[in-house]
Design an enzyme around this catalytic site. Structure first.
Site, PDB file in Angstrom:
ATOM      1  N   GLY A  11       0.787  -1.232   0.000  1.00 48.40           N
ATOM      2  CA  GLY A  11       0.000   0.000   0.000  1.00 48.40           C
ATOM      3  C   GLY A  11       0.819   1.283   0.000  1.00 48.40           C
ATOM      4  N   SER A  12       2.081   1.218  -0.474  1.00 50.13           N
ATOM      5  CA  SER A  12       2.868   2.461  -0.439  1.00 50.13           C
ATOM      6  C   SER A  12       2.286   3.507  -1.397  1.00 50.13           C
ATOM      7  CB  SER A  12       4.346   2.194  -0.727  1.00 50.13           C
ATOM      8  OG  SER A  12       4.537   1.757  -2.042  1.00 50.13           O
ATOM      9  N   ASN A  13       1.752   3.080  -2.531  1.00 49.65           N
ATOM     10  CA  ASN A  13       1.093   4.049  -3.418  1.00 49.65           C
ATOM     11  C   ASN A  13      -0.169   4.607  -2.768  1.00 49.65           C
ATOM     12  OD1 ASN A  13       2.392   4.446  -6.156  1.00 49.65           O
ATOM     13  ND2 ASN A  13       2.524   2.220  -5.935  1.00 49.65           N
ATOM     14  N   ARG A  89      -5.752  -8.061  -8.801  1.00 53.41           N
ATOM     15  CA  ARG A  89      -6.824  -8.869  -9.394  1.00 53.41           C
ATOM     16  C   ARG A  89      -7.260  -8.220 -10.708  1.00 53.41           C
ATOM     17  NH1 ARG A  89      -6.653 -13.478  -7.692  1.00 53.41           N
ATOM     18  NH2 ARG A  89      -8.750 -13.861  -8.490  1.00 53.41           N
ATOM     19  N   ILE A  90      -7.724  -9.062 -11.618  1.00 55.82           N
ATOM     20  CA  ILE A  90      -8.227  -8.546 -12.894  1.00 55.82           C
ATOM     21  C   ILE A  90      -9.720  -8.297 -12.749  1.00 55.82           C
ATOM     22  CG2 ILE A  90      -8.642  -9.181 -15.312  1.00 55.82           C
ATOM     23  CD1 ILE A  90      -6.014 -10.862 -15.084  1.00 55.82           C
ATOM     24  N   HIS A 107       0.830   0.973 -13.104  1.00 54.06           N
ATOM     25  CA  HIS A 107       1.543  -0.230 -13.524  1.00 54.06           C
ATOM     26  C   HIS A 107       3.044   0.078 -13.520  1.00 54.06           C
ATOM     27  CE1 HIS A 107       2.207  -4.058 -15.401  1.00 54.06           C
ATOM     28  NE2 HIS A 107       2.927  -3.486 -16.341  1.00 54.06           N
ATOM     29  N   VAL A 142      -5.868  -6.410 -19.736  1.00 55.49           N
ATOM     30  CA  VAL A 142      -4.939  -6.249 -18.603  1.00 55.49           C
ATOM     31  C   VAL A 142      -3.925  -5.138 -18.902  1.00 55.49           C
ATOM     32  CG1 VAL A 142      -3.129  -7.383 -17.243  1.00 55.49           C
ATOM     33  CG2 VAL A 142      -5.167  -8.643 -17.910  1.00 55.49           C
ATOM     34  N   ASP A 143      -3.833  -4.172 -17.999  1.00 58.32           N
ATOM     35  CA  ASP A 143      -2.901  -3.041 -18.122  1.00 58.32           C
ATOM     36  C   ASP A 143      -3.101  -2.265 -19.423  1.00 58.32           C
ATOM     37  OD1 ASP A 143      -1.750  -3.600 -15.612  1.00 58.32           O
ATOM     38  OD2 ASP A 143      -0.516  -5.162 -16.509  1.00 58.32           O
ATOM     39  N   GLU A 172       6.711   6.063  -8.944  1.00 60.75           N
ATOM     40  CA  GLU A 172       5.264   5.850  -8.804  1.00 60.75           C
ATOM     41  C   GLU A 172       4.683   6.778  -7.745  1.00 60.75           C
ATOM     42  OE1 GLU A 172       3.867   1.735  -8.542  1.00 60.75           O
ATOM     43  OE2 GLU A 172       5.797   1.044  -9.268  1.00 60.75           O
TER      44      GLU A 172
HETATM   45  C1  GAR Z   1       3.570  -1.185  -7.338  1.00 52.80           C
HETATM   46  O1  GAR Z   1       4.824  -1.246  -7.946  1.00 52.80           O
HETATM   47  C2  GAR Z   1       2.482  -1.176  -8.398  1.00 52.80           C
HETATM   48  O2  GAR Z   1       2.793  -0.463  -9.549  1.00 52.80           O
HETATM   49  C3  GAR Z   1       2.362  -2.650  -8.700  1.00 52.80           C
HETATM   50  O3  GAR Z   1       2.477  -3.282  -7.455  1.00 52.80           O
HETATM   51  C4  GAR Z   1       3.264  -2.484  -6.580  1.00 52.80           C
HETATM   52  C5  GAR Z   1       2.446  -2.236  -5.333  1.00 52.80           C
HETATM   53  O4  GAR Z   1       3.158  -1.528  -4.384  1.00 52.80           O
HETATM   54  N1  GAR Z   1       1.119  -2.936  -9.337  1.00 52.80           N
HETATM   55  C6  GAR Z   1       0.976  -3.888 -10.243  1.00 52.80           C
HETATM   56  O5  GAR Z   1       1.880  -4.621 -10.588  1.00 52.80           O
HETATM   57  C7  GAR Z   1      -0.422  -4.012 -10.792  1.00 52.80           C
HETATM   58  N2  GAR Z   1      -0.402  -4.707 -12.030  1.00 52.80           N
HETATM   59  P1  GAR Z   1       2.397  -0.821  -3.187  1.00 52.80           P
HETATM   60  O6  GAR Z   1       1.377  -1.833  -2.638  1.00 52.80           O
HETATM   61  O7  GAR Z   1       3.494  -0.543  -2.205  1.00 52.80           O
HETATM   62  O8  GAR Z   1       1.741   0.402  -3.712  1.00 52.80           O
END
Ligand code: GAR
Length: 205
Positions: A11-13, A89-90, A107, A142-143, A172
């Site tokens: 969950g850092s984003n 999840r998709i 992504h 996807v993406d 990000e």
């Molecule tokens: C991030 O790098 C995000 O871009 C990626 O997972 C990581 C989650 O980090 N997402 C995907 O790969 C989705 N297809 P976070 O939980 O620390 O935000």
């Protein structure tokens, strides 16, 4: 604008999105939903007094039932806009339709290259010299979906998938809040999958 965030892990984003909406009178993060009961991000959201909900995908045999449950919770909480932040999840087509142009994903690659999983490993193996991240509107592939913003870093000969993931994650954290702002401040329009950026939006990005 009432925003919902979908997570699966650290969950850092999500944290950066929450922080970016603090003191914003136009937007608030109203719920964080995780499909993973052990997602660490849930604790942070709770500590910020944000409503959280676990909807464990493993309790559903059909993807559509899981999607419907997520959608119901979003509707109950009067959510207007949705952000996937490390949500692994998709979504089914019907869910994508319901949130059409109101749903962002981040992504960890420069789309349209390296869709899917293990992006950093694949980027290094392929020999490309640049990597990065993309924020895009969600579509059913996807993406896939109209690109809102990207950020780039170089891949050095010393990089492995871990070091590259760290570099990209840093990008990000800066990119996602900016892209969300374009929507909370209504600085972009989307017509037939073409994104039209206002002058102010271009300055923000
Ligand atoms: C991030 O790098 C995000 O871009 C990626 O997972 C990581 C989650 O980090 N997402 C995907 O790969 C989705 N297809 P976070 O939980 O620390 O935000």
């Amino acid at each position: 604008m009432k925003i919902g965030i979908l997570i699966s892990g650290g969950g850092s984003n999500m944290i950066k999105l929450i922080e970016s909406c603090q003191n914003n009178k136009n937007a608030s993060i109203n719920i964080v939903i995780s499909n993973n009961p052990d997602a660490k991000g849930i604790e942070f959201a709770k500590s910020k007094k944000i409503k959280t909900k676990i909807i464990n995908h493993k309790e559903f045999t059909e993807r559509e039932d899981f999607d419907n449950q997520v959608n119901n919770v979003l509707i109950e909480n009067k959510i207007d806009f949705l952000c996937n932040a490390g949500f692994m999840r998709i979504h089914g087509e019907k869910f994508v339709e319901k949130w059409f142009n109101k749903h962002l994903n981040i992504h960890p690659a420069l789309l349209p290259s390296f869709k899917g999983l293990n992006t950093h490993e694949r980027a290094i193996k392929s020999g490309v010299k640049f990597a990065g991240c993309t924020v895009h509107l969600v579509r059913s592939g996807v993406d896939e979906g109209p690109i809102i913003g990207q950020a780039v870093t170089s891949i050095s000969i010393d990089d492995d998938k871990e070091s590259l993931a760290k570099k990209v994650l840093k990008l990000e954290h800066k990119l996602y809040p900016k892209c969300l702002k374009l929507f909370t401040e209504k600085l972009v329009k989307v017509k037939n999958d073409k994104v039209i950026f206002s002058d102010k939006a271009i300055k923000i990005l």
